[in-house]
Design a protein around this motif. Structure first.
Motif, PDB file in Angstrom:
ATOM      1  N   ILE A 130       4.225  -2.557  -0.449  1.00 23.57           N
ATOM      2  CA  ILE A 130       4.093  -1.640  -1.576  1.00 23.57           C
ATOM      3  C   ILE A 130       5.469  -1.168  -2.015  1.00 23.57           C
ATOM      4  CG2 ILE A 130       3.138   0.551  -2.377  1.00 23.57           C
ATOM      5  CD1 ILE A 130       0.925   0.246  -0.338  1.00 23.57           C
ATOM      6  N   GLU A 131       5.705  -1.243  -3.314  1.00 23.39           N
ATOM      7  CA  GLU A 131       6.966  -0.787  -3.900  1.00 23.39           C
ATOM      8  C   GLU A 131       6.649   0.274  -4.945  1.00 23.39           C
ATOM      9  OE1 GLU A 131      10.547  -2.625  -6.726  1.00 23.39           O
ATOM     10  OE2 GLU A 131       9.043  -3.944  -5.814  1.00 23.39           O
ATOM     11  N   VAL A 132       7.415   1.348  -4.947  1.00 22.09           N
ATOM     12  CA  VAL A 132       7.231   2.430  -5.918  1.00 22.09           C
ATOM     13  C   VAL A 132       8.300   2.311  -6.998  1.00 22.09           C
ATOM     14  CG1 VAL A 132       7.114   4.927  -6.275  1.00 22.09           C
ATOM     15  CG2 VAL A 132       6.290   3.929  -4.125  1.00 22.09           C
ATOM     16  N   GLU A 238       0.634  13.964 -15.211  1.00 21.79           N
ATOM     17  CA  GLU A 238       1.190  15.285 -15.392  1.00 21.79           C
ATOM     18  C   GLU A 238       2.241  15.599 -14.327  1.00 21.79           C
ATOM     19  OE1 GLU A 238      -2.106  17.882 -15.307  1.00 21.79           O
ATOM     20  OE2 GLU A 238      -3.026  17.112 -17.156  1.00 21.79           O
ATOM     21  N   VAL A 239       2.269  14.793 -13.273  1.00 22.04           N
ATOM     22  CA  VAL A 239       3.201  15.045 -12.183  1.00 22.04           C
ATOM     23  C   VAL A 239       4.448  14.195 -12.313  1.00 22.04           C
ATOM     24  CG1 VAL A 239       3.483  15.023  -9.679  1.00 22.04           C
ATOM     25  CG2 VAL A 239       1.265  15.611 -10.690  1.00 22.04           C
ATOM     26  N   LYS A 240       4.279  12.885 -12.472  1.00 19.48           N
ATOM     27  CA  LYS A 240       5.439  12.001 -12.564  1.00 19.48           C
ATOM     28  C   LYS A 240       5.034  10.680 -13.211  1.00 19.48           C
ATOM     29  CE  LYS A 240       6.029  12.050  -8.103  1.00 19.48           C
ATOM     30  NZ  LYS A 240       6.557  11.786  -6.746  1.00 19.48           N
ATOM     31  N   ASP A 241       6.022   9.972 -13.726  1.00 23.85           N
ATOM     32  CA  ASP A 241       5.798   8.677 -14.358  1.00 23.85           C
ATOM     33  C   ASP A 241       6.143   7.607 -13.330  1.00 23.85           C
ATOM     34  OD1 ASP A 241       5.201   6.843 -16.287  1.00 23.85           O
ATOM     35  OD2 ASP A 241       7.172   6.888 -17.213  1.00 23.85           O
ATOM     36  N   TYR A 242       5.137   6.957 -12.770  1.00 22.71           N
ATOM     37  CA  TYR A 242       5.416   5.975 -11.731  1.00 22.71           C
ATOM     38  C   TYR A 242       4.312   4.939 -11.685  1.00 22.71           C
ATOM     39  CZ  TYR A 242       1.788   7.782  -8.638  1.00 22.71           C
ATOM     40  OH  TYR A 242       0.577   8.120  -8.102  1.00 22.71           O
ATOM     41  N   LEU A 243       4.591   3.850 -10.974  1.00 25.81           N
ATOM     42  CA  LEU A 243       3.563   2.869 -10.667  1.00 25.81           C
ATOM     43  C   LEU A 243       3.827   2.297  -9.291  1.00 25.81           C
ATOM     44  CD1 LEU A 243       4.823  -0.251 -10.973  1.00 25.81           C
ATOM     45  CD2 LEU A 243       4.628   0.283 -13.391  1.00 25.81           C
ATOM     46  N   LEU A 244       2.776   1.762  -8.689  1.00 30.03           N
ATOM     47  CA  LEU A 244       2.862   1.111  -7.389  1.00 30.03           C
ATOM     48  C   LEU A 244       2.750  -0.386  -7.592  1.00 30.03           C
ATOM     49  CD1 LEU A 244       0.467   3.389  -5.277  1.00 30.03           C
ATOM     50  CD2 LEU A 244       2.940   3.587  -5.534  1.00 30.03           C
ATOM     51  N   MET A 245       3.615  -1.146  -6.952  1.00 33.80           N
ATOM     52  CA  MET A 245       3.541  -2.600  -6.974  1.00 33.80           C
ATOM     53  C   MET A 245       3.056  -3.070  -5.611  1.00 33.80           C
ATOM     54  SD  MET A 245       7.035  -3.552  -9.044  1.00 33.80           S
ATOM     55  CE  MET A 245       6.597  -5.290  -8.945  1.00 33.80           C
ATOM     56  N   VAL A 246       1.935  -3.796  -5.614  1.00 36.06           N
ATOM     57  CA  VAL A 246       1.303  -4.248  -4.373  1.00 36.06           C
ATOM     58  C   VAL A 246       1.522  -5.753  -4.233  1.00 36.06           C
ATOM     59  CG1 VAL A 246      -0.832  -4.355  -3.044  1.00 36.06           C
ATOM     60  CG2 VAL A 246      -0.425  -2.431  -4.613  1.00 36.06           C
ATOM     61  N   HIS A 247       2.179  -6.154  -3.168  1.00 40.34           N
ATOM     62  CA  HIS A 247       2.481  -7.560  -2.909  1.00 40.34           C
ATOM     63  C   HIS A 247       1.373  -8.195  -2.059  1.00 40.34           C
ATOM     64  CE1 HIS A 247       6.514  -7.257  -4.668  1.00 40.34           C
ATOM     65  NE2 HIS A 247       6.531  -6.032  -4.163  1.00 40.34           N
ATOM     66  N   PRO A 248       1.383  -9.524  -1.892  1.00 39.35           N
ATOM     67  CA  PRO A 248       0.293 -10.196  -1.166  1.00 39.35           C
ATOM     68  C   PRO A 248      -0.024  -9.519   0.169  1.00 39.35           C
ATOM     69  CG  PRO A 248       1.715 -11.835  -2.165  1.00 39.35           C
ATOM     70  CD  PRO A 248       2.367 -10.503  -2.403  1.00 39.35           C
ATOM     71  N   SER A 249      -1.279  -9.133   0.327  1.00 36.94           N
ATOM     72  CA  SER A 249      -1.714  -8.389   1.511  1.00 36.94           C
ATOM     73  C   SER A 249      -3.218  -8.212   1.425  1.00 36.94           C
ATOM     74  CB  SER A 249      -1.036  -7.010   1.559  1.00 36.94           C
ATOM     75  OG  SER A 249      -1.361  -6.260   0.398  1.00 36.94           O
ATOM     76  N   SER A 250      -3.796  -7.619   2.459  1.00 38.58           N
ATOM     77  CA  SER A 250      -5.229  -7.319   2.422  1.00 38.58           C
ATOM     78  C   SER A 250      -5.533  -6.289   1.339  1.00 38.58           C
ATOM     79  CB  SER A 250      -5.692  -6.804   3.793  1.00 38.58           C
ATOM     80  OG  SER A 250      -4.934  -5.670   4.185  1.00 38.58           O
ATOM     81  N   LEU A 251      -4.572  -5.410   1.047  1.00 38.71           N
ATOM     82  CA  LEU A 251      -4.766  -4.433  -0.024  1.00 38.71           C
ATOM     83  C   LEU A 251      -4.874  -5.120  -1.379  1.00 38.71           C
ATOM     84  CD1 LEU A 251      -4.910  -1.569  -1.124  1.00 38.71           C
ATOM     85  CD2 LEU A 251      -2.407  -1.470  -1.054  1.00 38.71           C
ATOM     86  N   LEU A 252      -4.025  -6.118  -1.635  1.00 35.12           N
ATOM     87  CA  LEU A 252      -4.108  -6.863  -2.891  1.00 35.12           C
ATOM     88  C   LEU A 252      -5.458  -7.568  -3.001  1.00 35.12           C
ATOM     89  CD1 LEU A 252      -2.872  -7.933  -5.492  1.00 35.12           C
ATOM     90  CD2 LEU A 252      -1.787  -9.752  -4.161  1.00 35.12           C
ATOM     91  N   SER A 253      -5.941  -8.149  -1.915  1.00 39.27           N
ATOM     92  CA  SER A 253      -7.256  -8.814  -1.921  1.00 39.27           C
ATOM     93  C   SER A 253      -8.365  -7.812  -2.217  1.00 39.27           C
ATOM     94  CB  SER A 253      -7.511  -9.492  -0.573  1.00 39.27           C
ATOM     95  OG  SER A 253      -6.525 -10.479  -0.302  1.00 39.27           O
ATOM     96  N   ALA A 254      -8.259  -6.594  -1.654  1.00 36.66           N
ATOM     97  CA  ALA A 254      -9.275  -5.574  -1.896  1.00 36.66           C
ATOM     98  C   ALA A 254      -9.277  -5.132  -3.355  1.00 36.66           C
ATOM     99  CB  ALA A 254      -9.029  -4.372  -0.978  1.00 36.66           C
ATOM    100  N   LEU A 255      -8.100  -4.978  -3.953  1.00 38.50           N
ATOM    101  CA  LEU A 255      -8.015  -4.582  -5.358  1.00 38.50           C
ATOM    102  C   LEU A 255      -8.600  -5.666  -6.269  1.00 38.50           C
ATOM    103  CD1 LEU A 255      -4.439  -3.003  -5.385  1.00 38.50           C
ATOM    104  CD2 LEU A 255      -6.614  -1.780  -5.640  1.00 38.50           C
ATOM    105  N   THR A 256      -8.335  -6.937  -5.926  1.00 38.93           N
ATOM    106  CA  THR A 256      -8.905  -8.033  -6.705  1.00 38.93           C
ATOM    107  C   THR A 256     -10.427  -8.045  -6.587  1.00 38.93           C
ATOM    108  OG1 THR A 256      -6.895  -9.338  -6.309  1.00 38.93           O
ATOM    109  CG2 THR A 256      -8.847 -10.522  -7.081  1.00 38.93           C
ATOM    110  N   GLY A 257     -10.936  -7.801  -5.383  1.00 39.68           N
ATOM    111  CA  GLY A 257     -12.385  -7.728  -5.184  1.00 39.68           C
ATOM    112  C   GLY A 257     -13.012  -6.579  -5.953  1.00 39.68           C
ATOM    113  N   LEU A 258     -12.318  -5.447  -6.017  1.00 38.25           N
ATOM    114  CA  LEU A 258     -12.802  -4.313  -6.792  1.00 38.25           C
ATOM    115  C   LEU A 258     -12.927  -4.681  -8.267  1.00 38.25           C
ATOM    116  CD1 LEU A 258     -13.506  -1.277  -7.080  1.00 38.25           C
ATOM    117  CD2 LEU A 258     -11.039  -0.836  -7.295  1.00 38.25           C
TER     118      LEU A 258
END
Length: 339
Positions: A130-132, A238-258
């Motif tokens: 994960i990269e912020v 309202e707090v900050k301007d940001y995004l998370l970058m998710v690289h190949p992982s089980s989390l990326l697979s879960a987001l794709t499944g969602l």
């Protein structure tokens, strides 16, 4: 500033101590030949009584050649045997740039070595997954990632937008090159008249597969099944301007499944090819918008017509379908493959 201090600064830019000493000697005494310079250098060095011990001429020539290549000195005279210092700004700038590049490479090498250590010590370290990304470069990062996509983009689309809700020419270009786009819009995105007209509708017309849900679970885009970005929600914006970058992982697979689960539950925003070609274009648009669940005021605004005109068009569609209510018209449209 004394010679010793200047010499230290020159060494930090990449000169050896002897090369810095030679250059300072030429600055102090003016142009001279190699032999005369060797004698002068001997007198500058401590421990050489009366200056009778000159520098080695071959060693001096080697360092003089290096200073010439750097652009700090030049040669003059009939035989080119006289060495003259030149204005150093260009040479020093080049040396500073080279030194900066070397420091950057050293930084990358050290970071790579540390990451190698972390992978061996803790293979599932989250810093590799994960990269912020924060601040003013978020929008530029999003455009750069999308510009590099090769085969597929999956997206949950909901306001607010890092790209300020403007047009997306990169998507239209990628659609023309065969990249698949599947987008699930939130109802709030469709209700935004300006965004619908400048972004959603042109992308659908260019080949985007679009569906709609009342709300989307997260602001998400998955690129080529190898990178996902998770963007801010209304509350987080309202707090900050940001995004998370998710690289190949089980989390990326879960987001794709969602996304795939939500895609199956969402309603289509565009009509299929079986719809009668005799149906008026505005009636096609009305059917698309009715399927999103937005109210009549929003539909009229999106179409640029009055509520009364919209009502007349819906009445004409009911007549064509032989229906008395919108529910019956929706059943007719579904049974006849319009949607």
């Amino acid at each position: 500033m004394g010679d010793e201090e200047i010499q230290g600064h020159l060494c930090r830019l990449g000169l050896t101590r002897l090369q810095a000493e030679i250059y300072l000697s030429l600055l102090g005494t003016g142009p001279c030949g190699t032999e005369d310079l060797a004698l002068r250098m001997g007198r500058r060095r401590r421990g050489h009584k009366n200056g009778h011990l000159p520098f080695d001429g071959q060693v001096l020539d080697r360092h003089l050649s290096h200073l010439r290549r750097l652009g700090l000195i030049t040669s003059t005279g009939a035989d080119g045997g006289e060495h003259v210092p030149v204005e150093p700004s260009i040479a020093l700038e080049a040396m500073a740039h080279t030194r900066s590049a070397e420091v950057h490479q050293a930084h990358l090498a050290a970071m790579q070595a540390y990451r190698g250590y972390r992978r061996s010590a803790a293979p599932q370290g989250t810093e590799d997954l994960i990269e912020v990304v924060k601040g003013p470069h978020v929008a530029e990062r999003i455009w750069n990632i999308e510009d590099a996509v090769e085969s597929q983009v999956l997206r949950f689309d909901s306001p607010p937008y890092h790209t300020h809700g403007t047009a997306n020419p990169i998507e239209i270009e990628k659609l023309g090159k065969g990249v698949e786009y599947r987008v699930v819009y939130s109802r709030s995105a469709v209700q935004n008249t300006a965004y619908y007209n400048v972004n959603i509708q042109p992308c659908i017309a260019a080949g985007e597969q679009a569906r709609v849900l009342p709300t989307v679970p997260v602001k998400l885009t998955v690129y080529d099944q190898r990178l996902a970005i998770v963007s801010m929600s209304f509350v987080e914006s309202e707090v900050k301007d940001y995004l998370l970058m998710v690289h190949p992982s089980s989390l990326l697979s879960a987001l794709t499944g969602l996304f795939e689960t939500s895609w199956r539950a969402a309603l289509p925003m565009h009509l299929n090819d079986r719809i009668p070609c005799s149906l008026q274009p505005i009636h096609r648009r009305i059917l698309e918008l009715l399927s999103t669940g937005v109210n009549d005021d929003t539909i009229a605004e999106l179409l640029g017509v009055s509520r009364r005109t919209l009502s007349r068009h819906i009445e004409a569609m009911n007549t064509r379908a032989g229906s008395m209510t919108r529910f019956q018209m929706a059943l007719y449209a579904a049974r006849n493959g319009w949607i």
